[in-house]
Design a protein around this motif. Sequence first.
Motif, PDB file in Angstrom:
ATOM      1  N   ASN A 151      51.027  22.924  67.871  1.00  0.00           N
ATOM      2  CA  ASN A 151      51.158  22.311  69.200  1.00  0.00           C
ATOM      3  C   ASN A 151      50.153  21.192  69.442  1.00  0.00           C
ATOM      4  OD1 ASN A 151      48.865  23.819  69.367  1.00  0.00           O
ATOM      5  ND2 ASN A 151      49.471  25.018  71.152  1.00  0.00           N
ATOM      6  N   ALA A 152      49.653  20.554  68.384  1.00  0.00           N
ATOM      7  CA  ALA A 152      48.761  19.408  68.562  1.00  0.00           C
ATOM      8  C   ALA A 152      49.508  18.298  69.289  1.00  0.00           C
ATOM      9  CB  ALA A 152      48.254  18.918  67.216  1.00  0.00           C
ATOM     10  N   THR A 153      48.799  17.603  70.163  1.00  0.00           N
ATOM     11  CA  THR A 153      49.437  16.606  71.009  1.00  0.00           C
ATOM     12  C   THR A 153      48.994  15.194  70.635  1.00  0.00           C
ATOM     13  OG1 THR A 153      47.688  16.902  72.637  1.00  0.00           O
ATOM     14  CG2 THR A 153      49.676  18.190  72.948  1.00  0.00           C
ATOM     15  N   HIS A 154      49.774  14.229  71.080  1.00  0.00           N
ATOM     16  CA  HIS A 154      49.453  12.821  70.896  1.00  0.00           C
ATOM     17  C   HIS A 154      49.112  12.160  72.228  1.00  0.00           C
ATOM     18  CE1 HIS A 154      50.898  13.220  66.790  1.00  0.00           C
ATOM     19  NE2 HIS A 154      52.001  13.767  67.267  1.00  0.00           N
ATOM     20  N   ASP A 413      35.540   5.315  70.789  1.00  0.00           N
ATOM     21  CA  ASP A 413      36.111   6.306  69.887  1.00  0.00           C
ATOM     22  C   ASP A 413      35.908   5.869  68.439  1.00  0.00           C
ATOM     23  OD1 ASP A 413      38.139   4.455  69.248  1.00  0.00           O
ATOM     24  OD2 ASP A 413      39.562   5.323  70.676  1.00  0.00           O
ATOM     25  N   ARG A 414      36.455   6.635  67.511  1.00  0.00           N
ATOM     26  CA  ARG A 414      36.211   6.372  66.089  1.00  0.00           C
ATOM     27  C   ARG A 414      36.807   5.037  65.632  1.00  0.00           C
ATOM     28  NH1 ARG A 414      37.646  12.118  65.694  1.00  0.00           N
ATOM     29  NH2 ARG A 414      39.760  11.419  65.172  1.00  0.00           N
ATOM     30  N   GLN A 415      37.756   4.514  66.412  1.00  0.00           N
ATOM     31  CA  GLN A 415      38.385   3.246  66.059  1.00  0.00           C
ATOM     32  C   GLN A 415      37.827   2.071  66.861  1.00  0.00           C
ATOM     33  OE1 GLN A 415      42.737   3.924  64.871  1.00  0.00           O
ATOM     34  NE2 GLN A 415      42.436   5.488  66.436  1.00  0.00           N
ATOM     35  N   GLY A 416      36.791   2.338  67.648  1.00  0.00           N
ATOM     36  CA  GLY A 416      36.137   1.271  68.373  1.00  0.00           C
ATOM     37  C   GLY A 416      36.696   0.983  69.743  1.00  0.00           C
ATOM     38  N   ASN A 417      37.651   1.778  70.208  1.00  0.00           N
ATOM     39  CA  ASN A 417      38.206   1.607  71.547  1.00  0.00           C
ATOM     40  C   ASN A 417      37.359   2.387  72.546  1.00  0.00           C
ATOM     41  OD1 ASN A 417      40.612   0.117  70.655  1.00  0.00           O
ATOM     42  ND2 ASN A 417      41.190   2.069  69.723  1.00  0.00           N
ATOM     43  N   TYR A 418      37.192   1.830  73.743  1.00  0.00           N
ATOM     44  CA  TYR A 418      36.292   2.411  74.729  1.00  0.00           C
ATOM     45  C   TYR A 418      37.034   3.301  75.729  1.00  0.00           C
ATOM     46  CZ  TYR A 418      32.354  -0.438  73.204  1.00  0.00           C
ATOM     47  OH  TYR A 418      31.329  -0.989  72.471  1.00  0.00           O
ATOM     48  N   ASP A 464      44.204   9.111  68.865  1.00  0.00           N
ATOM     49  CA  ASP A 464      44.853   8.978  67.565  1.00  0.00           C
ATOM     50  C   ASP A 464      45.483   7.598  67.392  1.00  0.00           C
ATOM     51  OD1 ASP A 464      44.175  11.484  66.720  1.00  0.00           O
ATOM     52  OD2 ASP A 464      46.064  12.420  67.300  1.00  0.00           O
ATOM     53  N   ARG A 465      45.861   6.972  68.516  1.00  0.00           N
ATOM     54  CA  ARG A 465      46.479   5.651  68.461  1.00  0.00           C
ATOM     55  C   ARG A 465      45.419   4.573  68.693  1.00  0.00           C
ATOM     56  NH1 ARG A 465      52.693   5.262  70.477  1.00  0.00           N
ATOM     57  NH2 ARG A 465      53.434   7.187  69.531  1.00  0.00           N
ATOM     58  N   ASN A 466      45.440   3.577  67.846  1.00  0.00           N
ATOM     59  CA  ASN A 466      44.499   2.464  67.953  1.00  0.00           C
ATOM     60  C   ASN A 466      45.093   1.432  68.903  1.00  0.00           C
ATOM     61  OD1 ASN A 466      42.531   0.572  67.634  1.00  0.00           O
ATOM     62  ND2 ASN A 466      42.942   0.155  65.469  1.00  0.00           N
ATOM     63  N   ILE A 467      44.770   1.568  70.187  1.00  0.00           N
ATOM     64  CA  ILE A 467      45.312   0.698  71.231  1.00  0.00           C
ATOM     65  C   ILE A 467      44.147   0.020  71.927  1.00  0.00           C
ATOM     66  CG2 ILE A 467      46.640   0.606  73.366  1.00  0.00           C
ATOM     67  CD1 ILE A 467      48.121   3.117  72.439  1.00  0.00           C
ATOM     68  N   ASP A 472      48.101  -0.454  77.905  1.00  0.00           N
ATOM     69  CA  ASP A 472      49.103   0.000  76.943  1.00  0.00           C
ATOM     70  C   ASP A 472      48.948   1.466  76.578  1.00  0.00           C
ATOM     71  OD1 ASP A 472      50.163  -2.539  76.904  1.00  0.00           O
ATOM     72  OD2 ASP A 472      49.037  -3.177  75.121  1.00  0.00           O
ATOM     73  N   ARG A 473      47.952   2.141  77.119  1.00  0.00           N
ATOM     74  CA  ARG A 473      47.790   3.576  76.869  1.00  0.00           C
ATOM     75  C   ARG A 473      48.837   4.408  77.618  1.00  0.00           C
ATOM     76  NH1 ARG A 473      44.716   5.345  72.561  1.00  0.00           N
ATOM     77  NH2 ARG A 473      43.067   3.805  72.217  1.00  0.00           N
ATOM     78  N   PHE A 474      49.410   3.863  78.692  1.00  0.00           N
ATOM     79  CA  PHE A 474      50.410   4.606  79.458  1.00  0.00           C
ATOM     80  C   PHE A 474      51.692   4.729  78.642  1.00  0.00           C
ATOM     81  CE2 PHE A 474      53.739   4.243  82.987  1.00  0.00           C
ATOM     82  CZ  PHE A 474      53.842   5.624  83.114  1.00  0.00           C
ATOM     83  N   THR A 475      52.218   5.957  78.560  1.00  0.00           N
ATOM     84  CA  THR A 475      53.416   6.226  77.756  1.00  0.00           C
ATOM     85  C   THR A 475      54.700   5.691  78.377  1.00  0.00           C
ATOM     86  OG1 THR A 475      53.727   8.356  78.856  1.00  0.00           O
ATOM     87  CG2 THR A 475      52.403   8.347  76.831  1.00  0.00           C
ATOM     88  N   GLY A 476      54.692   5.458  79.686  1.00  0.00           N
ATOM     89  CA  GLY A 476      55.913   5.070  80.387  1.00  0.00           C
ATOM     90  C   GLY A 476      56.702   6.248  80.915  1.00  0.00           C
TER      91      GLY A 476
END
Length: 712
Positions: A151-154, A413-418, A464-467, A472-476
Amino acid sequence: MSGNRKFNFILISLLGIGLPAMAGQAVPNSPDDSVKVVKGQVSDYYIPVNTTYEMSGVVTDEHGKPLEGATVMFFSSPMHCNTNAQGQYHITATNWDKHLYVYYPGKEFANVVRTEAQRTVDIQMVPKTSGPANLPRQKAVATAWYNPADNATHTFCNPLNISYNYEPYNNNVKSNGSFRSAADPMALVYKDQYLLFSTNQGGFHHSDNLSDWDFTTASFQRKPTDDDECAPAAYVSGDTLFYTGSTYEGLPVWYSTNPYNGRWRQAIGPNTLPSWDPCLFLDDDGKLYLYYGSSNEYPLKAVQISRDDFSPISKIYDVVALHTDKHGWERFGMNNDDEVTLKPFTEGAYMTKHNGKYYLQYGAPGTEFKTYADGVYVSDSPLGPFVYQHHNPMSYKPGGFVQGVGHGGTFADRQGNYWHVGTCMLSLKYKFERRIGLYPVAFDRDGMMHCSTAYGDYPTWNADRNIASPEDRFTGWMLLSYGKPVTVSSSDSTLSAKALSDENLRTYWAAQSGKPGEWIQMDLGGEKTVKALQLNFYDYKTVQHNRANDLYYQYRILASDNGKDWTLVVDKSDNDRDVPHDYVELRAPLHTRYLRVENLHMPSGGHFCLSDFRVFGQADGAKPARVKALKVARDRQDKRNALLSWTPVAGAYGYNIYYGVAPGKTYNAITVLGTTSYDFRGMDVNTDYYFTIEAMGESGISARTPVVKAKH
């Protein structure tokens, strides 16, 4: 004896035992005593002196047949007897023993309360019909929409679904009952894990994706009612994690190279500075700085400190103070509308370095308000001087389901996003009842720091997503549950089921019990495509303080097209995690009209209770039309205020107002539901502002309006 005689007498007569005297305490006997003192070999013992008498009666079944071997006792007392072949009992009693408690196999426990005058009490037993308080644990069933084994989530949805600790048993909770709370958060990356520290937790939460959080104990508590992690500060140096709490008197600075095993050592103890709401910032050049303060009188402080003993090695600078005459958002009150009760508070200093600039964040005006926000000052030096950023507050969320985002911390985060993690207002049972929210952050080409909260309480893509772009973080995935009719199995007192779909974290519904089988059922008004669900549990008649290892929720969610034939969607019948704001991301879209939540287990004796059952996805049809006639009437007498209004849009359930200091910098958002006006009191006096608005519907979001300028 003293005025405590009655208390001692009641306690001893119920327990039927003697109590040892306090060491070194001499308690003489007197003619009026109801307790005598017997000196033992080690300590003195208090022995009750009571007038006893015999009670009797007959215990029968539901047909009046005598029951042999029924156990008759007094509630919470070792005094008991068994009935004879004629169902008769004889038991020694005092006037304090009024609650008779009777057990017989296959029968419900009998609870009989007698008067002092009653010496004969006949008791009739009834067959046992109710099941156990908790159903036997069964292995949860995987479905097309949810697999309990994977049940890991994205995505995630605020408030964060972490195991919020219960307030210790102190003056905050005695009058209003148990409540959960966490606040004043900060987060960092340590050995590729995200660690979240916050007030009142007795440890820290950790995650590898910012969605799924576990908890590790790290208690520094000295006294039972202490909050050992008030407004914590932490930083990483090499493979070592340093931590301290908030204090005026000085607390130890702790360190660990393996915090998951619960072992910490003191680097120093105690610290020398009155560092309330501390922030420890390690610069790229190896120098360590401390920022601190929480007051409605004094400014925040900044100082360089030694990495050896954490003592100050520079001057202590005043760096940030509030200026409510210039900054409307810093004013006290639920809507920045109280300039009488108290001066506002500045607190929660936090430092972020980006592209050689130092961004000093601070919280205002008060944690119990929806306007709680974080502002920022900028400098070329860690000790200033600092300049007020043109765009402020940096993080702001006065509307929507989750409100307030103050006294927080920003991290990469690990990808440099704040990201910015902040304190969210609940403040229902007490002003310090709070939650935590997480929001994406960015720095624009001009170095302006901004935080996106527009859909901060909707499903959001996790780390998990490099955004890079916060928007653009909103899923819609839109809200499908707002204002929808809900039926329930039962309601306690006058609590209304309407609270389950009103998008208000501060209202709630509760069933008459926490027993298995209590349920809620929502009608979405037509077939909708559901992609995620959020169950926001609340504590009603719960008895819990601090942490326990057996706090968990168990439930099932079912779906139906007609409200009669049901399909299992989510099975959490063997869940053992503490998930007070449980967010369920579905593995596949669910097409349904009706949703039903069936309770299986509530923690700590509480009733089945939720503040909202939130449903996300899409409805068929066109998106709402663009809003028309947006007007911004800035107050000529007080430039901090403006009244916004617009015409309603068919099919819209709410609106997002965006504003900022330039047409391309409308970074802040205010979510408005159920109205077409807003009293905005958060502007800076000498600043031009630009406004635009969009309509939100179940089928999507409208285009934004042309920007409207409000001159200063």
